[in-house]
Design an enzyme around this catalytic site. Sequence first.
Site, PDB file in Angstrom:
ATOM      1  N   THR A 106       0.831  -1.208   0.000  1.00 46.68           N
ATOM      2  CA  THR A 106       0.000   0.000   0.000  1.00 46.68           C
ATOM      3  C   THR A 106       0.866   1.258   0.000  1.00 46.68           C
ATOM      4  O   THR A 106       1.917   1.305   0.636  1.00 46.68           O
ATOM      5  CB  THR A 106      -0.917  -0.022   1.234  1.00 46.68           C
ATOM      6  OG1 THR A 106      -1.840  -1.098   1.075  1.00 46.68           O
ATOM      7  CG2 THR A 106      -1.681   1.278   1.396  1.00 46.68           C
ATOM      8  N   GLU A 140      -6.407  -4.978   3.920  1.00 46.90           N
ATOM      9  CA  GLU A 140      -6.578  -6.216   3.142  1.00 46.90           C
ATOM     10  C   GLU A 140      -7.834  -6.171   2.269  1.00 46.90           C
ATOM     11  O   GLU A 140      -8.553  -7.159   2.147  1.00 46.90           O
ATOM     12  CB  GLU A 140      -6.613  -7.437   4.075  1.00 46.90           C
ATOM     13  CG  GLU A 140      -5.317  -7.686   4.818  1.00 46.90           C
ATOM     14  CD  GLU A 140      -4.131  -7.945   3.889  1.00 46.90           C
ATOM     15  OE1 GLU A 140      -4.342  -8.467   2.787  1.00 46.90           O
ATOM     16  OE2 GLU A 140      -3.001  -7.595   4.271  1.00 46.90           O
TER      17      GLU A 140
END
Lengths: 497, 497
Positions: free
Chosen positions: B152, B434
Amino acid sequence: MPSNAVNPDLQREREKASFNTQEFTYWWLGGKEKYEAKKKLEKLFLDDPELKDELPISYMSPKELYEHSVRKAVIIAKKLRELRADGEDDVDTYTALFGGALGSALIKEGNPMMLHFVMFVPTILGQGTVEQQIEWLTKAWNCNILGTYAQTELGHGTFLRGLETRAEYDATTQEFVLNTPTISAYKWWPGGMGHTANHAIVVAQLYTKGVFRGLAPFIVQLRDLETHMPMLGIDVGDIGPKIGMKSVNNGYLGLKNVRVPLNNMLMKNQQVLPDGTYVAPKNSVLTYGTMMFVRVALIRDLSQTLAKASTIAMRYSAVRRQSPIDPNKPEPQIIEHTTQQLKVFPQIAKAIIFKITGEHIWNMFNNVSGELEQGNMDRLPEMHALSCCLKAITSADSAAAVEVCRLSCGGHGYMDCSNFPTIYGMTTAVCTYEGENTVMLLQTARYLVKVYAQALSGEPLVPTVQYISDYIKNREFGAFDCTLEQIVHAFQFVAAK
Amino acid sequence: MPSNAVNPDLQREREKASFNTQEFTYWWLGGKEKYEAKKKLEKLFLDDPELKDELPISYMSPKELYEHSVRKAVIIAKKLRELRADGEDDVDTYTALFGGALGSALIKEGNPMMLHFVMFVPTILGQGTVEQQIEWLTKAWNCNILGTYAQTELGHGTFLRGLETRAEYDATTQEFVLNTPTISAYKWWPGGMGHTANHAIVVAQLYTKGVFRGLAPFIVQLRDLETHMPMLGIDVGDIGPKIGMKSVNNGYLGLKNVRVPLNNMLMKNQQVLPDGTYVAPKNSVLTYGTMMFVRVALIRDLSQTLAKASTIAMRYSAVRRQSPIDPNKPEPQIIEHTTQQLKVFPQIAKAIIFKITGEHIWNMFNNVSGELEQGNMDRLPEMHALSCCLKAITSADSAAAVEVCRLSCGGHGYMDCSNFPTIYGMTTAVCTYEGENTVMLLQTARYLVKVYAQALSGEPLVPTVQYISDYIKNREFGAFDCTLEQIVHAFQFVAAK
């Protein structure tokens, strides 16, 4: 982009507004005059270099945060004293400085001296005799004494009759003897009690001549004015870290044979005479006044808090770009995604609805208070039920709305620097304090059952619940034409049914 | 009452249980053997005096909390190494030590070395060649290197194609050159990256021979193994305080012309040859494996977390007494109040439902993984959709349930010592990481629309969505007799409709 430049996406959104934002601001604040007073107050406090944070408070330990916050609280109190000396303070000043807008901007996790101004002083005003007000208020306004309000105990909160702290009158010395006889009788939660206040209004079960008389408020000195050490028989300290309100300095208080003079009981509504004779209040419902006032103030403040949260989410949605909608085009501002609109827009709408609701009930409270002063209690049950109901609804909905806003900012909302964690901590607390929400809703239900029975027996109802009578008289809804009036009527019809 | 005595109200409730609690415990844990293994593991870790907290962590500053947590993480890692050397570790050991039960008991706000064990090592196992596994895993298992997983970025999370970090292959030196070309390309969130890890698996957009090839994972050294100072071109640090997971040590990472050898790209699924020739993965869906595994593991862990929260609320409801129901009787345990039952009981039920769901999808995942190894992809879309959907549903419902439990404990739930603030911080995070929940639900919707079309055209459907075919074949529900089968059928009917 220089650090003080406005993000171009945000600037463009602002320019696209289809309404006059200045006009909206005046409406939100109650007019141009209030807007200018607000700006002046903000300038006085926000521009003071002593009130700025050099290190974000999230990096501090609880001890460091408390010391940092109490230092700022003292500066704020000094400025307030100056405003007061110049006759430039009014109810809006205190609402702003201890509320979710300017107050939170100055001390994010809550002012440790807040309860002095919003509970200690108002309770003396509301429940002290004129002589008591003269004695205590000058010292309190000057902060020569610093107070808090101690009602909730470790064992009992919303259920007031369960409170265990006792005050027994000793006519031989003309003193009350205060005790917290069990661990569950310890006062628990008073803001500023941890390390800040040196006085408290302690609510206790009153006994005179060995007879139980009900709850009464007593002014008790907690700490020495010079050394700040606890007085004899006083066990006082901080209750420990919490989700939010981290610098409110909530404390506990144990009392062991603590003696206070007869005159330390606030006696506007009920009296104890020197020989121990008890004079009951003319109307016991008068003590509802402070509770209603606080709930009404909370409802007003929640709209401000939710406006803040939805503004953060809306700004983020304007500047964040993610996931193309059309694969041939660049990533859009996320507010272009329908799912994001469905998250953020309803929270903005709720903030505005709660604003209108808050102003409505604030005006109603002021009217009803005026009627009460003249001995007219007619609208008290309605006012009580409405303030209970709206306190529960607006706090639960606002807390949920803050979380929707936070989650709409993805991982960034999870960080302290988004300010959402602090806002959520402040907001969700309102679900519990000043009357736990489930109990508030049960009180509302009890009122509704009562007025429904009145309506069935043909008695006239007060305006708020008039719709129940209407339904009982005419149980057919009729045609629905989708006008605003009809939508309101539909809600009333379903509620009554 | 001595401090280690059980509250008599609680003891009486336990004795009244209408089922065999030991039997239930065995069922919850998967049998007596697993129960005994769990007890043994807990004894090894919880009885270690070095792993106890002398001061509650809520009183620490973020810096103190990190130092405290990393010290404990090192002790845990040493013990794990010993278990591994003795062949006494298995998947349950790691699930326990980095999950919501034993893991949270040891390091309440999250282990800063967690991502080393749950992402760095598993990714090398899943995406490294046998040679790469030999090279890196020995060092990793021994903690000679400490890793994290950096995917990320500040600008992009769930939308993977938007990631901006680039890895360009330089055939002249047989190295990849890694860059984060903009501020939004900075890696953001990796656990342990703040101050703990010295290596990371960095996911970057791969270019060879000037051609874009898609995402690929690279092992990058972040810090010097002796001095722990950042390597040349590495800009690394802590992203700052958050609602929860306060000692996970989430970090940021900027890369400026950082060079890593050809062999640092994990090449099990796709390869770059020394001359820069790119060999694409046989099946790009294989990279789904790790994502699905993590989501399935999260679903299992959430049931544990919710069981913990509802246990706290249930115990509080048994020992807290408040507000008489019958005015002539003493205050009851609050669980006697219907309103309290309506708060707590459904959360206990949800914990059990999520447990059953978690075990079901865990078994399904193991079966599907076995099929994938043999080249059978038939159930992959079903498995993907189900793990997306259940990750979103269980995390959103668990987070809401934790708050219901917390609020059911009144003001006491607001205090850190109730443990609810920590549990909520951990749980609500799962809604975002997630795979952000809204995106997960959209993925589920896309799958459902697809299979609905298949059902309409008469194609057979996989077991999970078989109910859609059933509905299309027979659109009449028929009589409802309130059996369990009929209730399931009713849910399926409504869902298909």
